[in-house]
Design a protein around this motif. Structure first.
Motif, PDB file in Angstrom:
ATOM      1  N   ASP A 148     -44.989  -8.306   6.595  1.00 17.94           N
ATOM      2  CA  ASP A 148     -44.409  -7.281   7.467  1.00 17.94           C
ATOM      3  C   ASP A 148     -43.970  -6.018   6.710  1.00 17.94           C
ATOM      4  O   ASP A 148     -43.464  -5.072   7.304  1.00 17.94           O
ATOM      5  CB  ASP A 148     -43.258  -7.835   8.307  1.00 17.94           C
ATOM      6  CG  ASP A 148     -42.087  -8.333   7.471  1.00 17.94           C
ATOM      7  OD1 ASP A 148     -42.070  -8.115   6.239  1.00 17.94           O
ATOM      8  OD2 ASP A 148     -41.181  -8.958   8.054  1.00 17.94           O
ATOM      9  N   GLY A 149     -44.156  -6.007   5.396  1.00 14.25           N
ATOM     10  CA  GLY A 149     -43.889  -4.810   4.607  1.00 14.25           C
ATOM     11  C   GLY A 149     -42.436  -4.435   4.431  1.00 14.25           C
ATOM     12  O   GLY A 149     -42.124  -3.286   4.113  1.00 14.25           O
ATOM     13  N   ASP A 150     -41.518  -5.402   4.575  1.00 14.62           N
ATOM     14  CA  ASP A 150     -40.090  -5.069   4.431  1.00 14.62           C
ATOM     15  C   ASP A 150     -39.566  -5.245   3.004  1.00 14.62           C
ATOM     16  O   ASP A 150     -38.387  -5.078   2.746  1.00 14.62           O
ATOM     17  CB  ASP A 150     -39.241  -5.876   5.420  1.00 14.62           C
ATOM     18  CG  ASP A 150     -39.218  -7.368   5.126  1.00 14.62           C
ATOM     19  OD1 ASP A 150     -39.977  -7.829   4.234  1.00 14.62           O
ATOM     20  OD2 ASP A 150     -38.443  -8.088   5.794  1.00 14.62           O
ATOM     21  N   GLY A 151     -40.437  -5.602   2.070  1.00 13.72           N
ATOM     22  CA  GLY A 151     -40.023  -5.724   0.673  1.00 13.72           C
ATOM     23  C   GLY A 151     -39.419  -7.062   0.307  1.00 13.72           C
ATOM     24  O   GLY A 151     -38.917  -7.226  -0.797  1.00 13.72           O
ATOM     25  N   ALA A 152     -39.454  -8.011   1.227  1.00 14.47           N
ATOM     26  CA  ALA A 152     -38.907  -9.343   0.965  1.00 14.47           C
ATOM     27  C   ALA A 152     -39.732 -10.367   1.737  1.00 14.47           C
ATOM     28  O   ALA A 152     -40.463 -10.023   2.667  1.00 14.47           O
ATOM     29  CB  ALA A 152     -37.449  -9.412   1.388  1.00 14.47           C
ATOM     30  N   LEU A 153     -39.590 -11.633   1.352  1.00 11.64           N
ATOM     31  CA  LEU A 153     -40.309 -12.702   2.040  1.00 11.64           C
ATOM     32  C   LEU A 153     -39.373 -13.404   3.017  1.00 11.64           C
ATOM     33  O   LEU A 153     -38.328 -13.915   2.622  1.00 11.64           O
ATOM     34  CB  LEU A 153     -40.847 -13.731   1.042  1.00 11.64           C
ATOM     35  CG  LEU A 153     -41.777 -13.211  -0.049  1.00 11.64           C
ATOM     36  CD1 LEU A 153     -42.240 -14.358  -0.934  1.00 11.64           C
ATOM     37  CD2 LEU A 153     -42.946 -12.474   0.548  1.00 11.64           C
ATOM     38  N   SER A 154     -39.757 -13.417   4.264  1.00 17.54           N
ATOM     39  CA  SER A 154     -39.032 -14.195   5.272  1.00 17.54           C
ATOM     40  C   SER A 154     -39.426 -15.660   5.092  1.00 17.54           C
ATOM     41  O   SER A 154     -40.358 -15.976   4.339  1.00 17.54           O
ATOM     42  CB  SER A 154     -39.416 -13.732   6.677  1.00 17.54           C
ATOM     43  OG  SER A 154     -40.784 -14.046   6.924  1.00 17.54           O
ATOM     44  N   PHE A 155     -38.758 -16.538   5.811  1.00 22.21           N
ATOM     45  CA  PHE A 155     -39.117 -17.950   5.738  1.00 22.21           C
ATOM     46  C   PHE A 155     -40.567 -18.150   6.149  1.00 22.21           C
ATOM     47  O   PHE A 155     -41.318 -18.886   5.491  1.00 22.21           O
ATOM     48  CB  PHE A 155     -38.201 -18.808   6.622  1.00 22.21           C
ATOM     49  CG  PHE A 155     -38.637 -20.239   6.649  1.00 22.21           C
ATOM     50  CD1 PHE A 155     -38.423 -21.065   5.558  1.00 22.21           C
ATOM     51  CD2 PHE A 155     -39.300 -20.762   7.757  1.00 22.21           C
ATOM     52  CE1 PHE A 155     -38.853 -22.393   5.559  1.00 22.21           C
ATOM     53  CE2 PHE A 155     -39.728 -22.082   7.772  1.00 22.21           C
ATOM     54  CZ  PHE A 155     -39.502 -22.893   6.672  1.00 22.21           C
TER      55      PHE A 155
END
Length: 187
Positions: A159-166
């Motif tokens: 999703d390009g937010d700079g972090a990994l979601s679960f």
């Protein structure tokens, strides 16, 4: 196993079986291991040994965890107060999640918690860098660690937010067959 009656009630054993991936025999084996690593503290309180806690240092010295670079973080995740010290039930939960019988989904969930060092429900660059430093025994330069982390986020952050979601973490882990062969502890 004559101590079974003295150690746990039938109801307790049934509850432990219902809440873990262990058989009665394995629960008793885990309890014996718990007693052995905390023998100094627990010897004086044998009737209270399921409510006593074992120190992080004692758990980290277990042969099954001793060489794991994430041993401290694993203990912290399974400790209710985050200190790494564990009660018998926390110790049992930890070993249950790392058992070969634990489900894939449970293992992925706890792997995510272990990598989420700051507890913000996402794995950001700082979390990844801590993980890379642990895995590399801090033998990489800060620039090399940063490159590895940036590349991991670039390839996995859908999703390009700079972090990994679960969900993003799960997507990566489920494509990694070696994860399931290494995310276990035999008792």
């Amino acid at each position: 196993m004559g101590n079974k009656v003295d150690t746990f009630t039938e109801e307790q054993l049934e509850d432990y079986q219902d809440c873990t991936f262990f058989t009665r025999k394995e629960i008793l084996r885990v309890y014996k291991k718990f007693l052995s690593i905390g023998e100094d503290k627990l010897a004086k309180k044998s009737h209270e040994s399921t409510s006593a806690t074992i120190s992080l240092a004692s758990i980290e010295n277990l042969a099954e965890l001793k060489e794991n670079p994430f041993r401290r973080r694993i203990c912290e995740v399974f400790s209710s107060d985050g200190s790494g010290d564990q009660s018998f039930e926390e110790f049992l939960d930890m070993l249950s999640v790392f058992s070969e019988q634990a489900t894939r989904d449970i293992k992925v969930y706890y792997a995510f918690k272990i990598y989420d060092f700051d507890g913000d429900n996402s794995i950001g660059s700082e979390d990844l860098c801590k993980g890379v430093n642990l895995l590399s025994h801090e033998e990489l330069s800060p620039e090399e660690v940063s490159q590895v982390c940036d590349k991991a986020i670039e390839e996995s952050d859908l999703d390009g937010d700079g972090a990994l979601s679960f969900i993003e973490f799960q997507h990566v882990i489920l494509r990694s067959p070696e994860f399931f062969s290494t995310f276990h502890i035999r008792i």
